[in-house]
Scaffold this motif. Structure first.
Motif, PDB file in Angstrom:
ATOM      1  N   ILE A  41       0.832  -1.205   0.000  1.00 46.53           N
ATOM      2  CA  ILE A  41       0.000   0.000   0.000  1.00 46.53           C
ATOM      3  C   ILE A  41       0.867   1.254   0.000  1.00 46.53           C
ATOM      4  CG2 ILE A  41      -1.699   1.326   1.322  1.00 46.53           C
ATOM      5  CD1 ILE A  41      -2.793  -1.340   2.354  1.00 46.53           C
ATOM      6  N   GLU A  44       2.744   1.099  -3.796  1.00 46.79           N
ATOM      7  CA  GLU A  44       1.959   1.075  -5.021  1.00 46.79           C
ATOM      8  C   GLU A  44       0.881   2.164  -5.053  1.00 46.79           C
ATOM      9  OE1 GLU A  44       2.994  -0.884  -7.339  1.00 46.79           O
ATOM     10  OE2 GLU A  44       4.442  -1.894  -6.019  1.00 46.79           O
ATOM     11  N   PHE A  45       0.249   2.434  -3.915  1.00 46.23           N
ATOM     12  CA  PHE A  45      -0.857   3.396  -3.869  1.00 46.23           C
ATOM     13  C   PHE A  45      -0.448   4.734  -3.243  1.00 46.23           C
ATOM     14  CE2 PHE A  45      -3.234  -0.776  -3.293  1.00 46.23           C
ATOM     15  CZ  PHE A  45      -3.408  -0.951  -4.663  1.00 46.23           C
TER      16      PHE A  45
END
Length: 412
Positions: A41, A44-45
């Motif tokens: 998380i 990537e986000f």
């Protein structure tokens, strides 16, 4: 592809949580998957996971680190599969708390105090009294006694597990405070073991999970790693300089994210660098899993060939990834079998051995993320060796008893 990976991570994580209440051995996949999901998380986000020591994320080209997500998933799956190999794994593994374990009645306070004093003694001998209280920089160099540092690291989790069993609240808090003050002088991440192991010890004592205590433990874990990391770059370190720094400047919350990442995403990136920038060295690997004492092996070569830099070794799981998915699967599957069989054997002998087994397992979980493979694997050998010694003693005792019965000296 990444969405599929994240979905699998979450599914296995939820499965692990459902099993954790039955077996504390599911703690390893729980930790692995938590670290992986946190990093996924935050990489990537979002971007919070990228702030790690030695700028390891910047050293990675492209998205090569994404392969490691799958290796952590594989390691977790392999370990779970090993636990599930036993048909009655849910009730067999390590602790049957309600029926079998009553630590308050089995562990006497004087034993806890003895172990506590031994921990502090080994800490002083391992670091050297002068270096523990005042030294220049973080590293010790050739100061202190390595053997005592290893002993201190080994029994620190056990000590923290047992302190909650002391009946007096004031004594518990005083002992923890003294230990915390001394260990913060090392500027080491070992400081995190205090709240982690104390929380597990309190859980074994109360046989229930308390939400307020869980939140407090989580806060203390974050603060502990924050405190340890914020001293790292100071010229003067040790118990006294660190206390003075803390009194003067307080907590530096600017390093909180960095400190949390040191325990989590750093492991992922370090493993990724190991996998993509180094080659598998069969001789180094064989030394890592060799049960012989270090003086009989070429340890210097192993250490030199398993370094990311002067301070960071190949993480154990990173070293295994160099051998491919098959090696990762075999190692973690066999590790689960060993912990299941030998851990259960020791836990069934006595409650003290049950706690000692849990201590070794907690070390195995955390060391495997950032320490070299030999440091992790020897914990398995300790477990096996202790089990064989106890088994041998039982056989000798049985044979001796049978001889006495045959001779008429002892009645059945």
């Amino acid at each position: 592809m990444q969405i599929a990976t994240f979905t699998l991570l979450c599914i296995l994580f939820l499965f692990t949580i459902s099993k954790l209440k039955h077996s504390l051995f599911y703690l390893l996949p729980f930790i692995y998957l938590s670290v992986t999901i946190y990093t996924f998380i935050g990489t990537e986000f979002l971007s919070y996971a990228k702030n790690v020591p030695f700028n390891f994320f910047e050293d990675l080209s492209g998205t090569v680190y994404q392969d490691i997500y799958l290796y952590y998933l594989l390691a977790s799956f392999s370990f779970i599969l090993g636990l599930l190999t036993f048909k009655n794994a849910d009730i067999l593994i390590l602790f049957r708390i309600k029926k079998q374990v009553n630590f308050n009645s089995k562990v006497k306070g004087k034993y806890v105090i003895f172990l506590y004093v031994a921990t502090i003694l080994f800490l002083h001998l391992g670091y050297g009294i002068e270096n523990l209280y005042y030294r220049e920089g973080y590293t010790l160099g050739d100061n202190g006694i390595t053997a005592f540092r290893i002993l201190y690291t080994m029994i620190l989790p056990l000590t923290c597990l047992l302190i909650p069993l002391i009946k007096s609240n004031s004594k518990r808090y005083i002992l923890i405070l003294i230990l915390f003050i001394l260990i913060q002088g090392t500027s080491s991440r070992n400081l995190v073991l205090i709240p982690v192991c104390y929380y597990i010890g309190a859980f074994l004592r109360d046989q229930k999970v308390s939400l307020p205590k869980s939140i407090l433990a989580l806060i203390m874990i974050v603060l502990s790693v924050n405190i340890a990391i914020q001293y790292r770059d100071n010229q003067s370190q040790g118990v006294i300089p660190n206390i003075i720094y803390f009194y003067t400047y307080g907590l530096n919350f600017d390093v909180t994210e960095y400190a949390i990442n040191y325990l989590t995403s750093f492991s992922i990136y370090a493993s990724a660098i190991t996998l993509h920038e180094h080659e598998f060295n069969i001789q180094s690997f064989l030394v890592s899993i060799n049960p012989l004492p270090s003086q009989y092996l070429n340890i210097e070569n192993m250490v030199d060939t398993q370094k990311l830099n002067s301070y960071a070794p190949f993480p154990a799981i990173g070293m295994l990834t160099l051998g491919g998915p098959s090696l990762v699967f075999i190692y973690y599957y066999l590790s689960a079998l060993i912990w299941s069989y030998f851990g259960l054997f020791l836990a069934s002998r006595s409650k003290i051995l049950a706690i000692a087994t849990l201590m070794l397992f907690i070390l195995f979980c955390f060391l495997s993320l950032q320490y070299n493979l030999r440091s992790v694997t020897r914990l398995l050998y300790y477990l096996i060796l202790i089990s064989f010694i106890l088994k041998f003693i039982r056989i000798l005792n049985y044979n001796f008893t049978q001889r006495l019965i045959k001779a008429g000296t002892l009645k059945k």
